[in-house]
Design a protein around this motif. Structure first.
Motif, PDB file in Angstrom:
ATOM      1  N   CYS A 166       0.629  -1.383  -0.164  1.00  0.00           N
ATOM      2  CA  CYS A 166      -0.126   0.183  -0.137  1.00  0.00           C
ATOM      3  C   CYS A 166       0.984   1.247  -0.229  1.00  0.00           C
ATOM      4  O   CYS A 166       0.351   2.393  -0.571  1.00  0.00           O
ATOM      5  N   GLY A 167       2.049   1.356   0.708  1.00  0.00           N
ATOM      6  CA  GLY A 167       2.925   2.414   0.728  1.00  0.00           C
ATOM      7  C   GLY A 167       3.516   2.506  -0.740  1.00  0.00           C
ATOM      8  O   GLY A 167       3.569   3.827  -1.025  1.00  0.00           O
ATOM      9  N   GLN A 168       3.737   1.535  -1.533  1.00  0.00           N
ATOM     10  CA  GLN A 168       4.214   1.866  -2.796  1.00  0.00           C
ATOM     11  C   GLN A 168       3.290   2.346  -3.820  1.00  0.00           C
ATOM     12  O   GLN A 168       3.341   3.523  -4.512  1.00  0.00           O
ATOM     13  N   VAL A 169       2.000   2.125  -3.478  1.00  0.00           N
ATOM     14  CA  VAL A 169       0.926   2.903  -4.264  1.00  0.00           C
ATOM     15  C   VAL A 169       0.669   4.258  -3.850  1.00  0.00           C
ATOM     16  O   VAL A 169       0.567   5.207  -4.558  1.00  0.00           O
ATOM     17  N   LEU A 170       0.713   4.358  -2.502  1.00  0.00           N
ATOM     18  CA  LEU A 170       0.484   5.682  -1.928  1.00  0.00           C
ATOM     19  C   LEU A 170       1.512   6.648  -2.343  1.00  0.00           C
ATOM     20  O   LEU A 170       1.423   8.039  -2.468  1.00  0.00           O
ATOM     21  N   THR A 171       2.820   6.012  -2.540  1.00  0.00           N
ATOM     22  CA  THR A 171       3.948   6.979  -2.935  1.00  0.00           C
ATOM     23  C   THR A 171       3.899   7.677  -4.310  1.00  0.00           C
ATOM     24  O   THR A 171       4.103   8.674  -4.582  1.00  0.00           O
ATOM     25  N   VAL A 172       3.603   6.642  -5.281  1.00  0.00           N
ATOM     26  CA  VAL A 172       3.318   7.144  -6.633  1.00  0.00           C
ATOM     27  C   VAL A 172       2.020   8.061  -6.594  1.00  0.00           C
ATOM     28  O   VAL A 172       2.096   9.120  -7.249  1.00  0.00           O
ATOM     29  N   LEU A 173       0.777   7.879  -5.895  1.00  0.00           N
ATOM     30  CA  LEU A 173      -0.361   8.588  -5.707  1.00  0.00           C
ATOM     31  C   LEU A 173      -0.188   9.928  -5.263  1.00  0.00           C
ATOM     32  O   LEU A 173      -0.499  10.974  -5.787  1.00  0.00           O
ATOM     33  N   LEU A 174       0.788  10.216  -3.978  1.00  0.00           N
ATOM     34  CA  LEU A 174       1.019  11.298  -3.504  1.00  0.00           C
ATOM     35  C   LEU A 174       2.165  12.348  -3.905  1.00  0.00           C
ATOM     36  O   LEU A 174       2.152  13.367  -4.059  1.00  0.00           O
ATOM     37  N   LEU A 175       3.295  11.589  -4.448  1.00  0.00           N
ATOM     38  CA  LEU A 175       4.539  12.272  -4.920  1.00  0.00           C
ATOM     39  C   LEU A 175       4.302  12.473  -6.491  1.00  0.00           C
ATOM     40  O   LEU A 175       5.206  13.570  -6.823  1.00  0.00           O
ATOM     41  N   SER A 176       3.620  11.908  -7.195  1.00  0.00           N
ATOM     42  CA  SER A 176       3.526  12.384  -8.579  1.00  0.00           C
ATOM     43  C   SER A 176       2.854  13.699  -8.817  1.00  0.00           C
ATOM     44  O   SER A 176       3.735  14.315  -9.788  1.00  0.00           O
ATOM     45  N   PRO A 177       2.117  14.283  -8.072  1.00  0.00           N
ATOM     46  CA  PRO A 177       1.654  15.910  -8.406  1.00  0.00           C
ATOM     47  C   PRO A 177       2.969  16.746  -7.872  1.00  0.00           C
ATOM     48  O   PRO A 177       3.205  17.767  -8.713  1.00  0.00           O
ATOM     49  N   LEU A 178       3.860  16.294  -6.980  1.00  0.00           N
ATOM     50  CA  LEU A 178       4.941  16.934  -6.560  1.00  0.00           C
ATOM     51  C   LEU A 178       6.038  17.085  -7.615  1.00  0.00           C
ATOM     52  O   LEU A 178       6.617  17.925  -8.044  1.00  0.00           O
ATOM     53  N   LEU A 179       6.285  16.061  -8.096  1.00  0.00           N
ATOM     54  CA  LEU A 179       7.453  15.648  -8.992  1.00  0.00           C
ATOM     55  C   LEU A 179       7.084  16.691 -10.477  1.00  0.00           C
ATOM     56  O   LEU A 179       7.604  17.463 -10.961  1.00  0.00           O
ATOM     57  N   HIS A 180       5.760  16.597 -10.748  1.00  0.00           N
ATOM     58  CA  HIS A 180       5.228  17.462 -11.808  1.00  0.00           C
ATOM     59  C   HIS A 180       5.215  18.846 -11.633  1.00  0.00           C
ATOM     60  O   HIS A 180       5.885  19.802 -12.335  1.00  0.00           O
ATOM     61  N   GLY A 181       4.886  19.215 -10.260  1.00  0.00           N
ATOM     62  CA  GLY A 181       5.093  20.707  -9.978  1.00  0.00           C
ATOM     63  C   GLY A 181       6.505  21.161 -10.059  1.00  0.00           C
ATOM     64  O   GLY A 181       6.721  22.317 -10.256  1.00  0.00           O
ATOM     65  N   PHE A 182       7.335  20.381  -9.237  1.00  0.00           N
ATOM     66  CA  PHE A 182       8.838  20.793  -9.210  1.00  0.00           C
ATOM     67  C   PHE A 182       9.435  20.913 -10.728  1.00  0.00           C
ATOM     68  O   PHE A 182       9.903  21.969 -10.978  1.00  0.00           O
ATOM     69  N   MET A 183       9.054  20.218 -11.662  1.00  0.00           N
ATOM     70  CA  MET A 183       9.501  20.339 -13.044  1.00  0.00           C
ATOM     71  C   MET A 183       8.873  21.612 -13.643  1.00  0.00           C
ATOM     72  O   MET A 183       9.651  22.388 -14.609  1.00  0.00           O
ATOM     73  N   VAL A 184       7.448  21.771 -13.490  1.00  0.00           N
ATOM     74  CA  VAL A 184       7.020  23.005 -13.901  1.00  0.00           C
ATOM     75  C   VAL A 184       7.881  24.407 -13.487  1.00  0.00           C
ATOM     76  O   VAL A 184       8.149  25.275 -14.206  1.00  0.00           O
ATOM     77  N   THR A 185       7.978  24.478 -12.182  1.00  0.00           N
ATOM     78  CA  THR A 185       8.710  25.495 -11.456  1.00  0.00           C
ATOM     79  C   THR A 185       9.949  25.588 -12.001  1.00  0.00           C
ATOM     80  O   THR A 185      10.272  26.813 -12.382  1.00  0.00           O
TER      81      THR A 185
END
Length: 313
Positions: free
Chosen positions: A9-28
């Motif tokens: 479950c932690g692996q799924v939550l990692t992808v679910l919760l950190l994927s918007p952060l990665l996108h936001g980091f790249m856009v910034t």
């Protein structure tokens, strides 16, 4: 056993919760490179929150495909983290549901339904984006299959965890010509599959639109699901590239709380590094005319073929 389920479950939550952060980091970072201020790296979270609280509008010409495509795409991105090493370098309870080719098939399934949704309403922009995406997929998907076949030839297994162990523990395999060619091939595919090949555009200009055109008719919660699924796909492709091909170290080997937290910190570091490289590729390289999309994809295909040939020699 319970601990392994929690890790799954932690692996799924990692992808679910950190994927918007990665996108936001790249856009910034892209805005900063272009000397702009840019939004906060947490902006994708606010965007999702706002979209989930907006009214859902469905075109009169849409069928059931329009409604279910975001659900299928989002669900598919939640299945793939169960099959690949995200936090741990050892298989977890549901990791045997599919191999690396099965994970690639599930990723493609989500994209296929989004293609259908772009065509479903009969609007010209949706058809334009879907047709262009198919033209890219004609070369990208066979190359992706070849890359996965190449790594299975190298480690004699279809499981991504075996590839991770082989490359992390045997420098001769990691620095072999076959593996180096696979890294080059997959990196080029990353630029295509994540919209960083400089023929894409994240702004609504119809002359460049591919991904944006396919979801132009969506709004509200369905649009939130589509955007979130796209960010998760980007995160998953980075995961496969880093943990199976390029940087197979830094994962939890014991499953203890301390090692998992350390793996999370390493994820933030190495995903951020790859994100910066992608920003540089998208920013510094001149934008290509659309008809030249086959050139980098053909190069990626060539690298994948060379990897298989080198492995057999």
């Amino acid at each position: 056993m319970l601990g392994d389920i929690v890790l799954q479950c932690g692996q799924v939550l990692t992808v679910l919760l950190l994927s918007p952060l990665l996108h936001g980091f790249m856009v910034t970072m892209e805005e900063r490179v272009q000397r702009g201020q840019g939004p906060s790296i947490f902006q994708p979270y606010w965007d999702i929150w706002k979209l989930f609280h907006k009214t859902l509008l469905i075109p009169e010409s849409a069928s059931w495909v329009f409604f279910w495509a975001p659900v299928v795409a989002f669900t598919a991105m939640l299945i793939v983290p169960m099959l690949i090493p995200v936090l741990t370098n050892f298989p977890l309870p549901l990791s045997d549901m599919g191999d690396i080719l099965g994970g690639g098939l599930i990723l493609t399934l989500g994209g296929f339904f989004i293609l259908l949704a772009g065509l479903d309403t009969g609007q010209p922009f949706g058809g334009l984006g879907s047709s262009r995406a198919v033209m890219l997929a004609i070369l990208a998907e066979p190359t992706l299959i070849l890359v996965f076949v190449g790594i299975t030839f190298l480690d004699h297994s279809m499981l991504p965890f075996v590839a991770n162990h082989l490359l992390a523990q045997h420098p001769a395999a990691y620095w072999s010509p076959a593996h180096i060619f696979l890294i080059f091939a997959f990196f080029i595919l990353l630029t295509v599959e994540t919209g960083r090949l400089p023929i894409h555009s994240t702004i609504p200009y119809e002359i460049y639109m591919i991904d944006e055109a396919r979801i132009l008719e969506y709004s509200g919660p369905l649009l939130a699901l589509l955007k979130w699924a796209g960010w998760m796909k980007q995160f998953l492709l980075y995961t496969i590239f880093l943990n199976v091909f390029f940087f197979p170290w830094g994962l939890s080997t014991t499953g203890s709380l301390g090692s998992v937290l350390l793996a999370l910190l390493i994820i933030l570091a190495k995903y951020g590094a790859v994100g910066l490289v992608m920003v540089a590729v998208d920013t510094l390289q001149s934008r290509l005319r659309f008809y030249r999309y086959q050139e980098p994809l053909a190069l990626s295909f060539l690298f994948a073929v060379l990897a298989i040939v080198a492995d057999q020699l």
